[in-house]
Design an enzyme around this catalytic site. Structure first.
Site, PDB file in Angstrom:
ATOM      1  N   GLU A 137      47.943  43.102  43.737  1.00 22.01           N
ATOM      2  CA  GLU A 137      46.868  42.205  44.160  1.00 22.01           C
ATOM      3  C   GLU A 137      47.491  40.843  44.465  1.00 22.01           C
ATOM      4  O   GLU A 137      48.011  40.181  43.579  1.00 22.01           O
ATOM      5  CB  GLU A 137      45.864  42.102  43.016  1.00 22.01           C
ATOM      6  CG  GLU A 137      44.579  41.400  43.358  1.00 22.01           C
ATOM      7  CD  GLU A 137      43.659  41.350  42.128  1.00 22.01           C
ATOM      8  OE1 GLU A 137      43.611  42.323  41.346  1.00 22.01           O
ATOM      9  OE2 GLU A 137      43.027  40.308  41.935  1.00 22.01           O
ATOM     10  N   ASP A 152      38.692  31.055  38.060  1.00 21.58           N
ATOM     11  CA  ASP A 152      39.992  31.166  37.410  1.00 21.58           C
ATOM     12  C   ASP A 152      40.210  30.139  36.317  1.00 21.58           C
ATOM     13  O   ASP A 152      39.778  28.993  36.413  1.00 21.58           O
ATOM     14  CB  ASP A 152      41.105  31.046  38.462  1.00 21.58           C
ATOM     15  CG  ASP A 152      41.199  32.301  39.308  1.00 21.58           C
ATOM     16  OD1 ASP A 152      41.447  33.369  38.724  1.00 21.58           O
ATOM     17  OD2 ASP A 152      41.003  32.221  40.527  1.00 21.58           O
TER      18      ASP A 152
END
Lengths: 257, 393
Positions: free
Chosen positions: A46, A57
């Site tokens: 990924e 995040d």
């Protein structure tokens, strides 16, 4: 056949998906990290498209995004770097990023380019299902690009079914109510959630991500899903001193033991 | 033209709910319930009661004679600066805390730029005895220190946003991250008409009391509900949305939105989103956004921390695209001069955000019988240090 489907056809257990941010630690590390990941035993890669405002995040990936942008990474440059990746990388490749850079590139052109260079799927956490189905899906479909959706412990069963219906490739199970890299262990609450989703017998394979950082959490995740996704812990591993390929090999073997 | 949010949360081409799945249940809960909660008579009664007795509404509509003389028009100031806490922001935080209580949320978080929304949130949290965390960019904490201390006195925890550019956009990122990590017991009070649907419309509705009062007050004074112009500054755009709300669909009223041009729109240090931005997605909605060709969000600049935001509310992007509102931009220096001018002419020291709206008067041409309502969104107490540093008074 899409490489993601191919992967899950041959392997249903302990699938290891590793995330890293393109352009980190150095601008031109992208392809060599991917090659080393494949050689070390990652089943799926990924690649993160850096963004200035990565709201889903935690600090580690925020930092890698910031450094990558300072290094000069852009979506155009990333696609250029990946242009010939299929000469040396055979595992499925998924790009993960936020929707705005993709919108600026143009969704049709982006999907077309992804198909051309051999990207198999996209994870765009701030592209919700409604907007995807309403506007974006035809471009994905035209170019055979899979859109990977997230589910969380708060996602209702009805919605999980809906997401399953509209997914292909796999479903990204966010392990807990958190941003990436926030929690170090797996709690009893999470085990209930894992079991609940497992009991739903979804059409798509599931990979568990967020908070998977070592062999112990990887094993726990794999006991409840087809595999797991590691991001922040891998970013930390490649931030260490020493030869990067050695760090990558060591890290992957420590997870898979 | 009808200005209205549609079922999908869009104003024309702008809006929507671009949120990660982690926030979906929270935002969906809000979307499903807010209209019913806010529409209930019992809610409205409590909301109106607090606006009257706690905030001090209705705020006056003041005929500014010396300012009017200066510009050759009949200028009225809507005195939001006289709201408790010193700006219009509290209209929204009262509404949202009442909503949060009805949703059973025990904790509140907010982002703040200049600190006015943070103070307004800390204030209503103190009023209701609710735990409050306010995220504020580290740089803004330094330049708006008095507001940081006001929040602390009120019992709020102020957390420094140390990521990215350490200003409002990053405070918003941190608040969203906090909400992702605490999805069940926490309500996020967004302070402007930004964010995922239903926030932009919800915040505008709570602020719409401004234009509702203008209509009544103008009618009392002049026997007409509609002025020729309504002028307001726009960062995210909550005071402008409130001042425009009941005039959106009244074509005889010209809507004037004023953005911050910082050191000038050509200098790379500006916050004038409609001049420098293009469509993009940030903080949950599609709107006009200052960004690079690659889609990275650009850090804006303005002397006013409250206008220092790289986007604008989707409703304003729509008003801009359709031409329903006319947009002006005003530099730091022009705004500061206009702030001092109002202080000298009317005895009112305005917030620097508001001073941008005042400075736009210099760029406009009026007929002597024009009726102009300018939303005086906040007072300048919080900006004394900036006035002193600027020094030209």
């Amino acid at each position: 056949m899409n490489r993601i489907d191919q992967l899950f056809k041959t392997k249903q257990q302990r699938v290891l998906n590793v995330y890293f941010t393109a352009g980190y630690p150095q601008l031109s590390d992208t392809l060599s990290i991917m090659e080393c990941l494949e050689q070390s035993g990652a089943d799926l890669i990924e690649v993160g498209i850096p963004f200035s405002d990565p709201v889903a995040d935690g600090p580690t990936i925020q930092e890698s995004n910031g450094v990558a942008l300072e290094n000069g990474m852009t979506l155009k440059l990333l696609l250029e770097q990946l242009k010939e990746m299929r000469r040396t990388v055979s595992v499925p490749v998924v790009l993960m990023g936020y929707i705005n850079p993709v919108v600026q590139y143009g969704i049709e052109a982006f999907c077309e380019k992804c198909a051309e260079i051999g990207v198999d799927g996209l994870i765009l956490p701030d592209l919700p299902m409604f907007e995807y189905l309403d506007t974006y899906k035809p471009a994905f479909d035209r170019h055979g690009i899979y859109n990977i959706f997230l589910i969380t412990p708060q996602t209702s069963e009805v919605r999980i079914r809906e997401i399953d219906e509209n997914s292909n490739g796999f479903i990204y199970m966010v392990s807990s109510a958190s941003t990436t890299g926030a929690k170090a262990s797996i709690s009893a609450d999470q085990s209930d959630y894992f079991a609940r989703v497992k009991g739903m017998n979804l059409n798509n394979p599931t990979l568990i991500g967020f908070g998977i950082s070592n062999a112990e959490t990887f094993d726990k995740a794999c006991a409840n899903a087809n595999g797991a996704i590691i991001g922040s812990a891998f970013i930390k591993a490649i931030s260490q001193e020493g030869e990067m390929n050695e760090n990558i090999e060591q890290f992957i073997s420590s997870i898979k033991n | 033209m009808k200005v209205q949010v549609d079922e999908r949360g869009y104003y024309g081409n702008f809006g929507g709910a671009y949120i990660p799945e982690m926030l979906y249940p929270n935002v969906e809960e809000l979307r499903e319930n807010y209209e019913q909660i806010v529409g209930a008579a019992e809610f409205q009664e409590q909301f109106d009661g607090l606006l009257k007795d706690f905030v001090g509404r209705p705020t006056p509509l003041y005929a500014a004679e010396r300012l009017s003389e200066q510009y050759g028009a009949n200028i009225f100031l809507k005195r939001e600066d006289l709201c408790h806490t010193g700006a219009h922001k509290v209209n929204n935080t009262i509404g949202q805390i009442l909503l949060a209580q009805r949703l059973g949320k025990q904790k509140l978080i907010a982002e703040t730029g200049a600190g006015q929304h943070g103070v307004a949130t800390a204030t209503v949290c103190a009023l209701m005895g609710v735990e409050c965390i306010v995220y504020m960019g580290e740089i803004d904490m330094a330049r708006q220190r008095p507001n940081v201390e006001r929040m602390r006195i009120l019992g709020a925890e102020v957390r420094a946003a140390k990521s990215g550019s350490r200003t409002l956009k990053d405070a918003t990122n941190e608040a969203m991250r906090h909400w992702i990590n605490n999805p069940t017991d926490t309500h996020y009070i967004i302070g402007s008409v930004v964010g995922p649907h239903p926030y932009p419309e919800m915040v505008a509705r709570f602020q719409s009391v401004i234009s509702a009062e203008i209509k009544t007050q103008l009618n009392e004074k002049l026997g007409r509900t509609n002025p020729d112009y309504v002028i307001a500054c726009v960062g995210g755009g909550s005071n402008a949305a409130g001042a425009f709300y009941h005039y959106y669909d009244e074509a005889d009223v010209k809507l004037i939105a004023v953005e911050a041009a910082g050191k000038g729109n050509e200098t790379g240090e500006s916050a004038a989103t409609t001049v420098l931005g293009k469509p993009g997605v940030l903080h949950g909605s599609k709107t006009l956004l200052m960004q690079t060709e690659d889609g990275q969000v650009v850090e804006p600049y303005s002397i006013s921390a409250g206008l220092d935001y790289p986007g604008i509310g989707p409703v304003h992007a729509h008003l801009h695209e359709t031409g329903r509102a006319k947009f002006y931009s005003v530099t730091d220096d022009e705004a500061m001069k206009a702030g001092v001018q109002l202080s000298r002419l009317e005895g009112i020291i305005p917030a620097i955000e508001t001073s941008h709206a005042l400075a736009a008067l210099n760029q406009m041409k009026f007929n002597t019988d024009d009726v102009v309502v300018l939303n005086l969104s906040g007072r300048g107490d919080k900006d004394l240090e900036t006035y002193i540093k600027w020094g030209k008074y």
